[in-house]
Motif scaffolding. Structure first.
Motif, PDB file in Angstrom:
ATOM      1  N   ALA A   1     -30.332  26.043-103.198  1.00 23.89           N
ATOM      2  CA  ALA A   1     -29.576  26.944-102.395  1.00 23.89           C
ATOM      3  C   ALA A   1     -30.116  26.397-100.620  1.00 23.89           C
ATOM      4  N   THR A   2     -31.227  26.556-100.436  1.00 21.96           N
ATOM      5  CA  THR A   2     -31.855  26.467 -99.175  1.00 21.96           C
ATOM      6  C   THR A   2     -32.847  25.234 -99.124  1.00 21.96           C
ATOM      7  N   VAL A   3     -33.028  24.433 -97.988  1.00 17.87           N
ATOM      8  CA  VAL A   3     -34.014  23.489 -98.006  1.00 17.87           C
ATOM      9  C   VAL A   3     -34.612  23.259 -96.677  1.00 17.87           C
ATOM     10  N   SER A   4     -35.736  23.110 -96.685  1.00 19.82           N
ATOM     11  CA  SER A   4     -36.395  22.704 -95.507  1.00 19.82           C
ATOM     12  C   SER A   4     -37.363  21.530 -95.690  1.00 19.82           C
ATOM     13  N   ASN A   5     -37.615  20.683 -94.838  1.00 21.05           N
ATOM     14  CA  ASN A   5     -38.559  19.750 -95.215  1.00 21.05           C
ATOM     15  C   ASN A   5     -39.155  18.966 -93.661  1.00 21.05           C
ATOM     16  N   GLY A   6     -40.426  18.332 -93.807  1.00 20.74           N
ATOM     17  CA  GLY A   6     -40.886  17.753 -92.979  1.00 20.74           C
ATOM     18  C   GLY A   6     -40.946  16.114 -92.930  1.00 20.74           C
ATOM     19  N   PHE A   7     -42.307  15.795 -92.442  1.00 22.28           N
ATOM     20  CA  PHE A   7     -42.554  14.332 -92.682  1.00 22.28           C
ATOM     21  C   PHE A   7     -42.748  13.918 -94.186  1.00 22.28           C
ATOM     22  N   SER A   8     -43.488  14.579 -94.711  1.00 21.31           N
ATOM     23  CA  SER A   8     -43.827  14.011 -96.080  1.00 21.31           C
ATOM     24  C   SER A   8     -43.938  15.365 -97.033  1.00 21.31           C
ATOM     25  N   ALA A   9     -43.210  16.465 -96.893  1.00 24.82           N
ATOM     26  CA  ALA A   9     -43.256  17.370 -97.977  1.00 24.82           C
ATOM     27  C   ALA A   9     -41.691  17.936 -97.654  1.00 24.82           C
ATOM     28  N   THR A  10     -41.283  18.935 -98.838  1.00 28.08           N
ATOM     29  CA  THR A  10     -40.091  19.581 -98.999  1.00 28.08           C
ATOM     30  C   THR A  10     -40.422  20.684 -99.482  1.00 28.08           C
ATOM     31  N   TRP A  11     -39.524  21.941 -99.099  1.00 25.77           N
ATOM     32  CA  TRP A  11     -39.731  23.185 -99.984  1.00 25.77           C
ATOM     33  C   TRP A  11     -38.019  23.403-100.068  1.00 25.77           C
ATOM     34  N   ALA A  12     -38.039  24.186-101.088  1.00 31.97           N
ATOM     35  CA  ALA A  12     -36.494  24.687-101.336  1.00 31.97           C
ATOM     36  C   ALA A  12     -36.304  25.816-102.079  1.00 31.97           C
ATOM     37  N   VAL A  13     -35.152  26.706-101.841  1.00 34.33           N
ATOM     38  CA  VAL A  13     -34.997  27.871-102.740  1.00 34.33           C
ATOM     39  C   VAL A  13     -33.899  27.501-103.498  1.00 34.33           C
ATOM     40  N   LYS A  14     -34.083  28.088-104.927  1.00 31.83           N
ATOM     41  CA  LYS A  14     -32.944  27.981-105.814  1.00 31.83           C
ATOM     42  C   LYS A  14     -32.296  29.224-105.999  1.00 31.83           C
ATOM     43  N   THR A  15     -30.904  29.242-106.488  1.00 31.26           N
ATOM     44  CA  THR A  15     -29.942  30.400-106.361  1.00 31.26           C
ATOM     45  C   THR A  15     -30.551  31.650-107.166  1.00 31.26           C
ATOM     46  N   ASP A  16     -31.672  31.276-107.821  1.00 33.96           N
ATOM     47  CA  ASP A  16     -32.397  32.426-108.749  1.00 33.96           C
ATOM     48  C   ASP A  16     -33.456  32.908-107.848  1.00 33.96           C
ATOM     49  N   ASN A  17     -33.428  32.591-106.471  1.00 38.60           N
ATOM     50  CA  ASN A  17     -34.401  32.974-105.551  1.00 38.60           C
ATOM     51  C   ASN A  17     -35.945  32.533-105.967  1.00 38.60           C
TER      52      ASN A  17
ATOM     53  N   LEU B   1     -38.916  29.589-105.472  1.00 38.74           N
ATOM     54  CA  LEU B   1     -39.466  28.744-104.410  1.00 38.74           C
ATOM     55  C   LEU B   1     -40.060  27.490-105.085  1.00 38.74           C
ATOM     56  N   TRP B   2     -39.498  26.332-104.596  1.00 34.55           N
ATOM     57  CA  TRP B   2     -40.106  24.952-105.098  1.00 34.55           C
ATOM     58  C   TRP B   2     -40.552  24.160-104.065  1.00 34.55           C
ATOM     59  N   ALA B   3     -41.773  23.237-104.173  1.00 35.37           N
ATOM     60  CA  ALA B   3     -42.143  22.295-103.274  1.00 35.37           C
ATOM     61  C   ALA B   3     -42.743  21.110-103.833  1.00 35.37           C
ATOM     62  N   TRP B   4     -42.638  20.005-103.008  1.00 36.64           N
ATOM     63  CA  TRP B   4     -43.156  18.800-103.447  1.00 36.64           C
ATOM     64  C   TRP B   4     -43.393  17.841-102.419  1.00 36.64           C
ATOM     65  N   GLY B   5     -44.365  16.678-102.613  1.00 39.75           N
ATOM     66  CA  GLY B   5     -44.734  15.733-101.285  1.00 39.75           C
ATOM     67  C   GLY B   5     -46.250  15.995-101.084  1.00 39.75           C
ATOM     68  N   ASP B   6     -46.622  15.821 -99.995  1.00 41.81           N
ATOM     69  CA  ASP B   6     -47.954  16.005 -99.659  1.00 41.81           C
ATOM     70  C   ASP B   6     -48.528  17.310 -99.438  1.00 41.81           C
ATOM     71  N   GLY B   7     -49.760  17.627-100.258  1.00 45.13           N
ATOM     72  CA  GLY B   7     -50.192  18.903-100.547  1.00 45.13           C
ATOM     73  C   GLY B   7     -51.456  19.317 -99.355  1.00 45.13           C
ATOM     74  N   GLY B   8     -51.540  18.310 -98.367  1.00 53.53           N
ATOM     75  CA  GLY B   8     -52.532  18.593 -97.333  1.00 53.53           C
ATOM     76  C   GLY B   8     -52.483  19.764 -96.845  1.00 53.53           C
ATOM     77  N   TYR B   9     -53.773  20.548 -96.522  1.00 50.00           N
ATOM     78  CA  TYR B   9     -53.668  22.122 -95.796  1.00 50.00           C
ATOM     79  C   TYR B   9     -53.252  22.782 -96.694  1.00 50.00           C
ATOM     80  N   GLY B  10     -52.929  22.707 -97.993  1.00 49.31           N
ATOM     81  CA  GLY B  10     -52.153  23.541 -98.898  1.00 49.31           C
ATOM     82  C   GLY B  10     -50.941  23.792 -98.767  1.00 49.31           C
ATOM     83  N   MET B  11     -50.149  22.981 -98.072  1.00 51.61           N
ATOM     84  CA  MET B  11     -48.704  23.202 -97.454  1.00 51.61           C
ATOM     85  C   MET B  11     -47.746  23.289 -98.532  1.00 51.61           C
TER      86      MET B  11
END
Length: 208
Positions: free
Chosen positions: A36-52, A54-64
């Motif tokens: 449903a909704t996506v945000s990303n940066g240089f090396s990581a992505t976060w996204a919300v599904k329609t079931d509310n 939240l998912w993430a993938w990519g670089d985990g530095g700083y715990g992001m």
């Protein structure tokens, strides 16, 4: 329109969620059909599904990635909770995302050396922490400069900012040390409709 999510380009940190580190010059599908909704940066992505969720993938530095670790993931991993709703507008090197829940609470995690998590500290967090207040879930927060400066709108229509303020991008005179680690209200208006940040500049739109 079918709820599928597609990405392409740089993938050295697994940010394309293909379970590999291969760059792709054509769109590749992220598993799932309910994004449903996506945000990303240089090396990581976060996204919300329609079931509310939240998912993430990519670089985990700083715990992001919000996994209580700094491990990188090349496939989507779920951040705990089932009431996520909206995400920050990403910046070129987003290191500390923001996410809104359906109950108008605002949460942050990741990089914090400039006070970007709004929790009155400069300590990185690898799991989401709540920023006090009631925030409008339908109005995306904004971020810039690796996420080091943030803006967000509360349910009462007031506008708030925190983080790095080296050029006054928080609409405040640059303070000693150039950082504010807790949200500060911008002006006294209660009719903000949207707001964001771009580089060293902030912007906001008020309702008529």
């Amino acid at each position: 329109t079918d709820g599928t999510l597609w990405m392409w380009g740089y993938n050295d940190n697994g940010a394309l969620a293909q379970n590999n580190l291969t760059n792709y010059s054509s769109p590749v599908q992220i598993p799932g059909t309910t994004w449903a909704t996506v945000s990303n940066g240089f090396s990581a992505t976060w996204a919300v599904k329609t079931d509310n969720t939240l998912w993430a993938w990519g670089d985990g530095g700083y715990g992001m990635l919000g996994q209580n670790s700094t491990v990188k993931y090349s496939s989507p991993v779920q951040i705990p909770g089932t009431s996520w709703y909206n995400l920050v507008n990403g910046s070129s090197r987003m290191l500390s995302p923001l996410a809104l829940k359906t109950d108008n609470t605002l949460w942050a995690w990741g990089y914090a050396s400039n006070g970007a998590l709004g929790d009155n500290s400069v300590v990185a967090k690898s799991s989401p922490i709540q920023i006090p207040g009631s925030w409008d879930k339908d109005k995306k927060p904004g971020a810039a400069l690796s996420g080091a400066t943030k803006v967000a709108i509360k349910t009462d229509g007031t506008l708030w900012s925190w983080g790095y303020n080296n050029y006054g991008q928080m609409a405040l005179p640059p303070p000693s040390g150039n950082r504010i680690s807790s949200p500060i209200q911008i002006g006294s208006e209660t009719d903000w409709a949207s707001a964001g940040l771009a580089g060293f500049m902030g912007w906001g739109v008020r309702q008529s």
